[in-house]
Design an enzyme around this catalytic site. Structure first.
Site, PDB file in Angstrom:
ATOM      1  N   GLU A 107       0.373  -1.532  -0.100  1.00 29.08           N
ATOM      2  CA  GLU A 107      -0.228   0.257  -0.067  1.00 29.08           C
ATOM      3  C   GLU A 107       0.383   0.756  -0.239  1.00 29.08           C
ATOM      4  OE1 GLU A 107      -3.752   1.531  -0.347  1.00 29.08           O
ATOM      5  OE2 GLU A 107      -3.551  -0.516   0.077  1.00 29.08           O
ATOM      6  N   LYS A 110       1.866   2.616  -3.306  1.00 31.57           N
ATOM      7  CA  LYS A 110       0.567   3.282  -4.559  1.00 31.57           C
ATOM      8  C   LYS A 110       0.177   4.637  -4.475  1.00 31.57           C
ATOM      9  CE  LYS A 110      -4.576   1.826  -4.441  1.00 31.57           C
ATOM     10  NZ  LYS A 110      -5.647   0.961  -3.758  1.00 31.57           N
ATOM     11  N   GLY A 140      -4.226  -6.598  -5.326  1.00 35.29           N
ATOM     12  CA  GLY A 140      -5.334  -5.114  -5.585  1.00 35.29           C
ATOM     13  C   GLY A 140      -4.670  -3.263  -5.966  1.00 35.29           C
ATOM     14  N   THR A 164      -4.044 -11.767  -8.113  1.00 30.75           N
ATOM     15  CA  THR A 164      -2.965 -12.992  -7.607  1.00 30.75           C
ATOM     16  C   THR A 164      -3.670 -13.453  -5.832  1.00 30.75           C
ATOM     17  OG1 THR A 164      -1.351 -11.318  -6.900  1.00 30.75           O
ATOM     18  CG2 THR A 164      -1.621 -12.578  -9.414  1.00 30.75           C
ATOM     19  N   LYS A 177     -13.400   0.806 -10.014  1.00 25.53           N
ATOM     20  CA  LYS A 177     -12.813   1.514  -9.984  1.00 25.53           C
ATOM     21  C   LYS A 177     -11.025   1.415  -9.814  1.00 25.53           C
ATOM     22  CE  LYS A 177     -14.481   2.003  -5.708  1.00 25.53           C
ATOM     23  NZ  LYS A 177     -14.961   2.980  -4.389  1.00 25.53           N
ATOM     24  N   LYS A 186      -6.643   7.704   1.587  1.00 23.88           N
ATOM     25  CA  LYS A 186      -6.846   5.899   0.661  1.00 23.88           C
ATOM     26  C   LYS A 186      -7.698   6.279  -0.314  1.00 23.88           C
ATOM     27  CE  LYS A 186      -7.295   1.727   0.859  1.00 23.88           C
ATOM     28  NZ  LYS A 186      -6.234   0.528   0.354  1.00 23.88           N
ATOM     29  N   PHE A 204      -3.859 -18.857  -7.837  1.00 28.23           N
ATOM     30  CA  PHE A 204      -3.126 -18.254  -6.999  1.00 28.23           C
ATOM     31  C   PHE A 204      -2.725 -18.039  -5.787  1.00 28.23           C
ATOM     32  CE2 PHE A 204      -2.728 -16.465 -11.916  1.00 28.23           C
ATOM     33  CZ  PHE A 204      -1.899 -15.701 -12.213  1.00 28.23           C
ATOM     34  N   LEU A 205      -3.629 -18.231  -4.579  1.00 32.67           N
ATOM     35  CA  LEU A 205      -4.345 -18.675  -3.952  1.00 32.67           C
ATOM     36  C   LEU A 205      -2.492 -19.220  -2.976  1.00 32.67           C
ATOM     37  CD1 LEU A 205      -7.873 -18.560  -3.631  1.00 32.67           C
ATOM     38  CD2 LEU A 205      -5.597 -16.307  -3.556  1.00 32.67           C
ATOM     39  N   GLU A 219     -12.669  -8.975   3.619  1.00 26.11           N
ATOM     40  CA  GLU A 219     -13.839  -8.421   2.395  1.00 26.11           C
ATOM     41  C   GLU A 219     -14.946  -9.497   2.617  1.00 26.11           C
ATOM     42  OE1 GLU A 219     -14.354  -5.897   1.379  1.00 26.11           O
ATOM     43  OE2 GLU A 219     -12.405  -4.603   1.404  1.00 26.11           O
TER      44      GLU A 219
END
Length: 408
Positions: A107, A110, A140, A164, A177, A186, A204-205, A219
Site C-alpha cells: 500500500e 500505491k 489489488g 493473485t 474503480k 486512501k 494463485f492462492l 472482504e
C-alpha cells in the site's frame, strides 16, 4: 444600340444572399446527453498459466481477429519471483512478445509515481490505443495502479486484470474503480475504468501467506454480514479449513467450501456494484467496513493490511449495531468470533477516540456531507444511519478493548 438595363426582377441577374439565422434570444444553455455502454467479464477459471489454455492469450482482444503478438505486462516483485518463469513460458508458447514492468508491492507504493512508471513504460512500448490490452498480474494495489494508468493514458487503454491475492479475487480486481493514495489519504486519486475482463484463478492462492488470506477473507465477511447469511454460515463452519487449504480444495469438504465461498462472494459483490457502477447513489452496502478503516489503515501504514483495517471497522460497527438493538448480543459475539477465527483483528491500539472521530468526519466529506453509515441488522442485511454519535463510537471501542484484555 446599348442593351436596356434589366429589371431587378429578372431571374438571370438576381443574386440570393443567405444570411446566418440568428439564434433565439433566449438560448444560452445547451444540454449534451450521451450514454456509454459498459460491459466487462469476470471469469472464474483454472490452470490459467497452462500453455494449453489460451484464455489469457486471447483476453481482452477482438474475438473475430487474431490476438496481437505483443503485450505490456505489469506485475509486482513477489509475483515475478513466484510466477515470472511460468508467465514468460506461457507468452512464449503463444508467440507473444512481452514488455515487462515490475513494481514494488504494498500500500505504501500505491502512488502517483507508480502510475507514471506505468505510463512511461506504455509510452516507450509504443502501445496502440485499442489493439493490445495491458495485462496486470498482481494484488489489488497493482491492479489499481495499472487501471488508473490505463484510464489516463491517451484517455483510455483496454486492460486485463489477473488478481493473485484473495482480496484481488473477490474485491479489488472485479470492480470498476481504480485509485492511488495521495496526501496521506486512501485512494484520493482515481477513476471509474473497468477492465475488458478479470480472470480469477484460485490457484494463485496456493502461495499466499496466511495473513494475506485473512486479509481477503475480511472482504468476504463483509459481503456475508450485509448481504448473504448463508455465506456467513459457510465462513463460520469452514473458515479455518479455507485458510488451512488456501482455497485449493485439498479435501472434498474444502473443495465445496472454496467453490461456494468464492462464487457467493464474487456474485454478491458484482450484484451490488452493477446497478450503481459509478456510485451515483452514495448509500452502498459494500461500504460496510469502510467508514473508519481508510483513515486507520493510512495512519498506521504498513502495520495494518487493508482487510485488517476493514475487520476493525466491522467489529466496531457490529458492536454499535448491537448497542442500538439491531443485533442481539449473541449475533454480535458470533460475528466477532468468526472474524477472529479467520485470523482478523477486532481491536487495535490505533482505535483511539480522536482518530475514530477524525475518520468518521473524513467519511462524511467523502459521502457528500452525510454519514450514510451501513450497520448490520440481523446477519445478512443492512441499514443506513446518519445519526451516529461520538459517544457511541467511544463506547464500542472501549467494549472491544476490554474484551481484548479479558481474552489476553
Amino acid at each position: 444600340m446599348p442593351e436596356a438595363p434589366r429589371s431587378p426582377r429578372d431571374s438571370s441577374t438576381r443574386r440570393t444572399v443567405t444570411l446566418p439565422r440568428p439564434l433565439p434570444a433566449q438560448r444560452t444553455t445547451w444540454a449534451v446527453r450521451a450514454e456509454q455502454a459498459v460491459e466487462y467479464d469476470v471469469v472464474l477459471t483454472s490452470d490459467l498459466l497452462d500453455p494449453a489454455n489460451d484464455t489469457l492469450a486471447h483476453a481482452g482482444t477482438d474475438p473475430v481477429l487474431a490476438p496481437p503478438a505483443r503485450r505490456c505486462v505489469v506485475t509486482e516483485r513477489t509475483v515475478q519471483r513466484l510466477y515470472g518463469d511460468r508467465l514468460s513460458a506461457y507468452f512464449l508458447a503463444h508467440g507473444i512478445d512481452v514488455r515487462w514492468l515490475v513494481l514494488d508491492p504494498g500500500e505504501q507504493n500505491k502512488t502517483v509515481e507508480a502510475v507514471l512508471r506505468v505510463v512511461d513504460t506504455l509510452d516507450s512500448h509504443g502501445i496502440p490505443r485499442r489493439r493490445e490490452p495491458v495485462v496486470a498480474v498482481g494484488g489489488g494495489v497493482l491492479t489499481d495502479i495499472v487501471g488508473f494508468a490505463c484510464s489516463t493514458y491517451r484517455r483510455g487503454l483496454p486492460h486485463v486484470r489477473v488478481p493473485t491475492t484473495l482480496i484481488g479475487l473477490v474485491d479489488a480486481g472485479i470492480g470498476a474503480k481504480t485509485g492511488v493514495n495521495h496526501g496521506g489519504s486512501k485512494n484520493r486519486l482515481g477513476s471509474y475504468f473497468p477492465p475488458r475482463c478479470t480472470l480469477v484463478d484460485p490457484a494463485f492462492l496456493a502461495t499466499l501467506p496466511p495473513r494475506h488470506l485473512s486479509n481477503g477473507l475480511a472482504e468476504i465477511l463483509k459481503i456475508a454480514l450485509v448481504l448473504d447469511r448463508p455465506l456467513f454460515d459457510l465462513l463460520e463452519t469452514h473458515g479455518p479449513l479455507l485458510r488451512a487449504e488456501r482455497f485449493q480444495g485439498a479435501s472434498p469438504q474444502g473443495a465445496y467450501a472454496a467453490d461456494e465461498t468464492l462464487r457467493r462472494a464474487i456474485g454478491g459483490m458484482l450484484a451490488e456494484l452493477e446497478p450503481n457502477l459509478w456510485e451515483d447513489r452514495l448509500e452502498r452496502a459494500v461500504d460496510y467496513g469502510h467508514s473508519f478503516s481508510p483513515v486507520l489503515e493510512m495512519r498506521v501504514l504498513p502495520a495494518l493490511l487493508h482487510g485488517e483495517a476493514v475487520a476493525l471497522d466491522m467489529a466496531l460497527t457490529t458492536v454499535i449495531a448491537c448497542d442500538r438493538g439491531l443485533l442481539t448480543t449473541g449475533q454480535r459475539d458470533r460475528v466477532l468470533a468468526v472474524a477472529e477465527a479467520l485470523g482478523l483483528p477486532v481491536t487495535h491500539d490505533a482505535c483511539r477516540p480522536d482518530l475514530l472521530e477524525q475518520a468518521l468526519a473524513d467519511t462524511v466529506r467523502h459521502r457528500d456531507g452525510r454519514q450514510r453509515l451501513p450497520l448490520p441488522t440481523d446477519i445478512g442485511s443492512v441499514r443506513f444511519v446518519n445519526d451516529l454519535t461520538g459517544d457511541e463510537v467511544r463506547s464500542a471501542a472501549a467494549f472491544l478493548r476490554e474484551r481484548g484484555n479479558s481474552h489476553a
